[in-house]
Motif scaffolding. Structure first.
Motif, PDB file in Angstrom:
ATOM      1  N   UNK A  37     -11.402  47.074 -12.267  1.00 23.72           N
ATOM      2  CA  UNK A  37     -11.848  46.290 -12.269  1.00 23.72           C
ATOM      3  C   UNK A  37     -12.824  45.544 -12.414  1.00 23.72           C
ATOM      4  N   UNK A  38     -13.857  44.973 -12.612  1.00 18.61           N
ATOM      5  CA  UNK A  38     -15.393  45.059 -12.942  1.00 18.61           C
ATOM      6  C   UNK A  38     -15.702  44.306 -12.508  1.00 18.61           C
ATOM      7  N   UNK A  39     -16.135  43.786 -11.079  1.00 18.89           N
ATOM      8  CA  UNK A  39     -17.067  43.330  -9.903  1.00 18.89           C
ATOM      9  C   UNK A  39     -18.035  43.002 -10.803  1.00 18.89           C
ATOM     10  N   UNK A  40     -18.755  41.675 -11.038  1.00 15.07           N
ATOM     11  CA  UNK A  40     -19.907  41.042 -11.798  1.00 15.07           C
ATOM     12  C   UNK A  40     -20.429  40.326 -10.960  1.00 15.07           C
ATOM     13  N   UNK A  41     -20.450  40.262 -10.031  1.00 14.51           N
ATOM     14  CA  UNK A  41     -21.195  39.414  -8.612  1.00 14.51           C
ATOM     15  C   UNK A  41     -21.991  40.137  -7.637  1.00 14.51           C
ATOM     16  N   UNK A 485     -28.570  41.703   1.662  1.00 15.46           N
ATOM     17  CA  UNK A 485     -28.477  40.938   3.369  1.00 15.46           C
ATOM     18  C   UNK A 485     -26.912  40.785   3.062  1.00 15.46           C
ATOM     19  N   UNK A 486     -26.632  40.766   4.178  1.00 16.86           N
ATOM     20  CA  UNK A 486     -25.629  40.107   5.404  1.00 16.86           C
ATOM     21  C   UNK A 486     -25.725  39.382   6.193  1.00 16.86           C
ATOM     22  N   UNK A 487     -24.628  38.314   5.695  1.00 20.70           N
ATOM     23  CA  UNK A 487     -24.467  37.004   6.375  1.00 20.70           C
ATOM     24  C   UNK A 487     -23.312  37.353   7.754  1.00 20.70           C
ATOM     25  N   UNK A 488     -23.669  36.580   8.590  1.00 24.11           N
ATOM     26  CA  UNK A 488     -22.501  35.974   9.857  1.00 24.11           C
ATOM     27  C   UNK A 488     -22.645  35.495  10.292  1.00 24.11           C
ATOM     28  N   UNK A 489     -21.369  34.086  11.149  1.00 19.44           N
ATOM     29  CA  UNK A 489     -21.279  33.004  11.782  1.00 19.44           C
ATOM     30  C   UNK A 489     -20.733  32.474  12.411  1.00 19.44           C
ATOM     31  N   UNK A 490     -19.725  31.435  12.616  1.00 20.34           N
ATOM     32  CA  UNK A 490     -18.706  31.438  13.586  1.00 20.34           C
ATOM     33  C   UNK A 490     -17.737  32.284  13.571  1.00 20.34           C
ATOM     34  N   UNK A 491     -17.221  32.462  12.298  1.00 19.48           N
ATOM     35  CA  UNK A 491     -15.812  32.898  11.808  1.00 19.48           C
ATOM     36  C   UNK A 491     -16.378  34.817  11.812  1.00 19.48           C
ATOM     37  N   UNK A 492     -17.358  34.991  12.268  1.00 18.77           N
ATOM     38  CA  UNK A 492     -17.726  36.739  11.614  1.00 18.77           C
ATOM     39  C   UNK A 492     -18.269  36.898  10.187  1.00 18.77           C
ATOM     40  N   UNK A 493     -18.336  38.034  10.255  1.00 19.24           N
ATOM     41  CA  UNK A 493     -19.016  38.061   9.013  1.00 19.24           C
ATOM     42  C   UNK A 493     -18.495  37.208   7.326  1.00 19.24           C
ATOM     43  N   UNK A 497     -20.608  36.520   1.290  1.00 21.04           N
ATOM     44  CA  UNK A 497     -22.261  35.877   0.980  1.00 21.04           C
ATOM     45  C   UNK A 497     -22.863  36.537   0.829  1.00 21.04           C
ATOM     46  N   UNK A 498     -22.744  38.045   0.852  1.00 23.54           N
ATOM     47  CA  UNK A 498     -22.853  39.015   0.573  1.00 23.54           C
ATOM     48  C   UNK A 498     -23.882  39.621  -0.429  1.00 23.54           C
ATOM     49  N   UNK A 499     -24.815  39.747  -0.402  1.00 19.65           N
ATOM     50  CA  UNK A 499     -25.936  39.708  -1.450  1.00 19.65           C
ATOM     51  C   UNK A 499     -26.782  41.155  -1.544  1.00 19.65           C
ATOM     52  N   UNK A 500     -26.984  41.932  -3.185  1.00 19.95           N
ATOM     53  CA  UNK A 500     -27.843  42.736  -3.064  1.00 19.95           C
ATOM     54  C   UNK A 500     -28.619  42.017  -3.949  1.00 19.95           C
ATOM     55  N   UNK A 501     -29.862  43.364  -3.397  1.00 14.48           N
ATOM     56  CA  UNK A 501     -31.273  42.603  -4.314  1.00 14.48           C
ATOM     57  C   UNK A 501     -31.276  44.281  -4.994  1.00 14.48           C
ATOM     58  N   UNK A 502     -31.866  44.459  -6.113  1.00 13.16           N
ATOM     59  CA  UNK A 502     -32.592  46.197  -7.278  1.00 13.16           C
ATOM     60  C   UNK A 502     -33.846  45.267  -7.488  1.00 13.16           C
ATOM     61  N   UNK A 503     -34.665  46.453  -6.541  1.00 14.36           N
ATOM     62  CA  UNK A 503     -36.376  46.269  -6.002  1.00 14.36           C
ATOM     63  C   UNK A 503     -36.158  46.319  -7.656  1.00 14.36           C
ATOM     64  N   UNK A 504     -37.263  45.489  -7.785  1.00 14.62           N
ATOM     65  CA  UNK A 504     -37.794  45.273  -9.928  1.00 14.62           C
ATOM     66  C   UNK A 504     -39.396  45.487  -9.863  1.00 14.62           C
ATOM     67  N   UNK A 505     -40.190  45.150  -8.907  1.00 15.07           N
ATOM     68  CA  UNK A 505     -41.820  45.007  -8.834  1.00 15.07           C
ATOM     69  C   UNK A 505     -42.283  46.694  -8.894  1.00 15.07           C
ATOM     70  N   UNK A 506     -43.078  46.480 -10.339  1.00 12.63           N
ATOM     71  CA  UNK A 506     -43.441  47.962 -10.899  1.00 12.63           C
ATOM     72  C   UNK A 506     -45.000  48.165  -9.722  1.00 12.63           C
TER      73      UNK A 506
END
Length: 700
Positions: A37-41, A485-493, A497-506
């Protein structure tokens, strides 16, 4: 529940309502993936933790029911409802109460809308404080008529999930359930995990409570029935069996290690087992094992023995397998500390296919029956109901719910509260799980709250952070650079909400950590600074803010004073002044427990090694590191697969051929030790070391 999708022509073998639908989550190596199953997020499924209760977090505490209500505001609300009563129909329908800002406060349905609204309009009626607060906030009412009360129930559930009104019970979950699919569009059917629309031809078995239950079952089914899990493209390109054939998890139809009738029989047996006829399948395998043993074909007998053991493993993992319940969902609710937990068990084909805990958002004044009734309607808004639904509490509109779900399913659906026998035992088991799940969640939340309050005292934060974001980068000499980026709050991780960023700057210099961090933060916060477009976006953003804020209260980065100053400059350029910043520098020789904390305009902070706040910060930092390393490795493996061996210094065409002839696949070369690599003809000890280091280099 088993579903057959529309059939398409089988390829010939080479030699032989109002709510917007939500998009669901829908790499080539020698070892085929089990989960296709592909994950596009932005969240990397291979680096995320198991999703057993990934989405299960406690809602924010509800408002105080004893809140004072001004007489003037209450009279305005009564007047607005009285105006709606004059125009309301006496037929079934759905009504929406809205405030001055046009936000939907409450969605309700009624058999007689006029009569229901009249009950709210009476000034001296003895109503709960929650209802009085809702009336006081109401400025106008919108009404939608329906043909039947059943249609009204379905529309109400749909609108509650779409609009998330403040005074309704809210099921805060939008995940589709995973299924097992045995495909029907290829002469050698494939077994895989599937989410979303069931448009591909084949047999669908489910739902399963979570991906973990599906993956375990598929792995055991592969051992038992030897069905392939590889993609059609991988299958067609094979010239020799892959590793799954060698470890006896596939029959090898790709290279005709098994003929078409033989493979078809394996698929039939797997389908029979998943369809609930597991006893007959096990009897057949046992008979074949005895026959082979009697004919002294011990290798064949051992194969049947292993297949039987795999089937037994599936059923043992399922815990309870009821004798009298073929297809049912079991719901049990437990309330404690002002919160509710609904535990759901899925039984299909007489087998337990997992359970999941939900924590719906509801005010303390809601009874268990009220929460469960609203929860059920929303739960089945986008899911097929089973033939039987068992409840721990008697709900007021069980007959209406059964009619609505029968219409949705196209067959009779029964909703009942069992009083005795095995069904009662299932409810008792679910209640125990609901009580324990809520107890664990309350304990975790209390611990997390104490840690967050401790950060306020230790770090001098202006208020208790509700959202903490932690950033980290990963690369090897500037290649395959990725930020996370990982995210934590009152209920833990908060893994969704996690995000990854492929670095694009040449223009970045290889290894420029400051430049990478600048790109990640600018991409993250420019999106937040950009004003949302359209009413739907505004409504979505407002709903998100109520459950979990989009803006962080604290940003943590891995590094020292230099990294902190660089990030501070980025924030100043973006005009961000309300977000607290902190950098975490590793101790001497990267010794955990001796970290130094840096904050703007303050002296460096060193906490005691056993300080709970320091331990919490370490956990945040380590989780970000884990996530970014996993994302980097996945990106790098993809590049290695695409580039092959030519990227390794000193490895030319002849050595490449020798390696592939010796190990068979690139995946096996990657797994090999230095000693095994050195055994390949033409590969020296130094070359073996270079090859090994190429595949196992540690990212920075």
């Amino acid at each position: 529940m088993v579903h057959d999708s529309p059939e398409r022509p089988t390829p010939v073998p080479k030699t032989d309502p109002e709510a917007d639908p939500k998009a669901r989550r829908s790499a080539k190596s020698d070892l085929p993936q089990d989960d296709l199953t592909l994950d596009t997020s932005d969240v990397d499924p291979e680096t995320s933790a198991p999703e057993e209760e990934d989405d299960a977090r406690l809602p924010e505490a509800s408002e105080d029911a004893a809140e004072t209500i001004a007489e003037g505001t209450l009279s305005i609300g009564h007047e607005a409802i009285e105006n709606a009563v004059r125009l309301a129909p006496t037929s079934p329908g759905v009504y929406r109460m809205l405030n001055a800002a046009n936000d939907v406060l409450y969605v309700g349905k009624a058999k007689n809308v006029k009569k229901r609204l009249s009950s709210y309009a009476r000034a001296n009626a003895p109503l709960p404080a929650r209802i009085l607060r809702m009336i006081a906030a109401t400025t106008h009412v919108e009404i939608v008529s329906t043909m039947t009360e059943t249609e009204a129930l379905l529309l109400e559930a749909n609108l509650i999930k779409q609009l998330r009104p403040r005074f309704n019970v809210q099921l805060r979950d939008d995940k589709s359930f995973p299924y097992i699919l045995i495909t029907g569009d290829h002469w050698a059917p494939q077994i895989l995990k599937h989410r979303g629309a069931q448009s591909r031809p084949g047999r669908y078995f489910g739902p399963f409570a979570n991906a973990g239950a599906v993956n375990r079952t598929i792995t055991a089914l592969q051992r038992a029935f030897l069905i392939r899990s590889c993609t059609d493209g991988f299958f067609e390109s094979r010239s020799r069996p892959c590793l799954l054939y060698q470890i006896k998890r596939c029959a090898g139809p790709c290279t005709r290690e098994i003929d078409f009738p033989g493979y078809g029989e394996l698929v039939r047996e797997a389908t029979e087992f998943l369809s609930g006829r597991s006893h007959a399948v096990k009897q057949l395998l046992a008979a074949e094992m005895e026959k082979a043993s009697g004919e002294l074909e011990f290798e064949t007998a051992a194969l049947y023995r292993d297949r039987l053991a795999a089937l037994s493993a599936i059923q043992s993992q399922q815990g309870i397998n009821p004798r009298t319940v073929e297809e049912a969902d079991v719901f049990a609710i437990h309330q404690e500390g002002g919160y509710s937990c609904v535990e759901v068990f899925f039984f299909r084909t007489g087998q337990n296919w997992g359970n999941r805990a939900y924590f719906p958002r509801a005010e303390k004044s809601f009874t268990p029956e009220e929460v469960l009734s609203s929860f059920l309607a929303q739960f089945y808004d986008d899911k097929p109901p089973p033939k039987l639904i068992l409840l721990s509490h008697e709900i007021e509109e069980s007959a209406l719910l059964a009619d609505a779900l029968s219409v949705k399913a196209g067959s009779k659906v029964e909703v009942s509260v069992p009083k005795r026998g095995e069904k009662k035992e299932l409810i008792g088991h679910a209640l125990t799980n609901a009580r324990e799940a809520l107890g664990r969640k309350l304990a975790d939340t209390a611990t997390q709250s104490r840690l967050l309050e401790g950060m306020v005292t230790t770090l001098g934060l202006p208020h208790t952070p509700k959202r903490i974001e932690v950033y980290d980068n990963s690369h090897i000499q500037g290649t395959n650079a990725v930020g996370a980026m990982i995210v934590a709050g009152p209920d833990g991780f908060m893994k969704n909400q996690y995000r990854k960023f492929n670095i694009k700057s040449e223009g970045l210099t290889p290894g420029d950590d400051y430049g990478m961090m600048r790109e990640v933060l600018e991409r993250r916060f420019k999106r937040l600074l950009k004003p949302p477009e359209g009413e739907a976006s505004k409504a979505r953003d407002k709903a998100d803010d109520e459950s979990f804020p989009q803006w962080p209260d604290l940003v943590i980065i891995d590094g020292g004073r230099g990294q902190l100053n660089a990030v501070r400059e980025i924030f100043e350029n973006l005009g961000l002044t309300q977000v607290s910043l902190m950098a975490v520098a590793k101790g001497p020789e990267r010794d955990a427990g001796r970290e130094t904390l840096f904050m703007p305009d303050r002296e460096a902070i060193k906490l005691e090694p056993r300080d709970p706040v320091l331990y919490f910060i370490q956990r945040l930092r380590d989780e970000a590191h884990r996530f970014v390393i996993g994302s980097h490795r996945k990106l790098r493996k993809k590049d290695i697969r695409e580039a092959g061996l030519q990227e390794i210094p000193g490895i030319g065409p002849s050595r490449k051929r020798a390696l592939l002839h010796h190990f068979g696949t690139l995946k096996e070369i990657e797994r090999a030790s230095i000693a095994d690599l050195g055994k390949v003809p033409g590969v020296s000890a130094e070359s073996a070391r270079k090859i090994f280091e190429f595949f196992h280099a540690q990212p920075g």
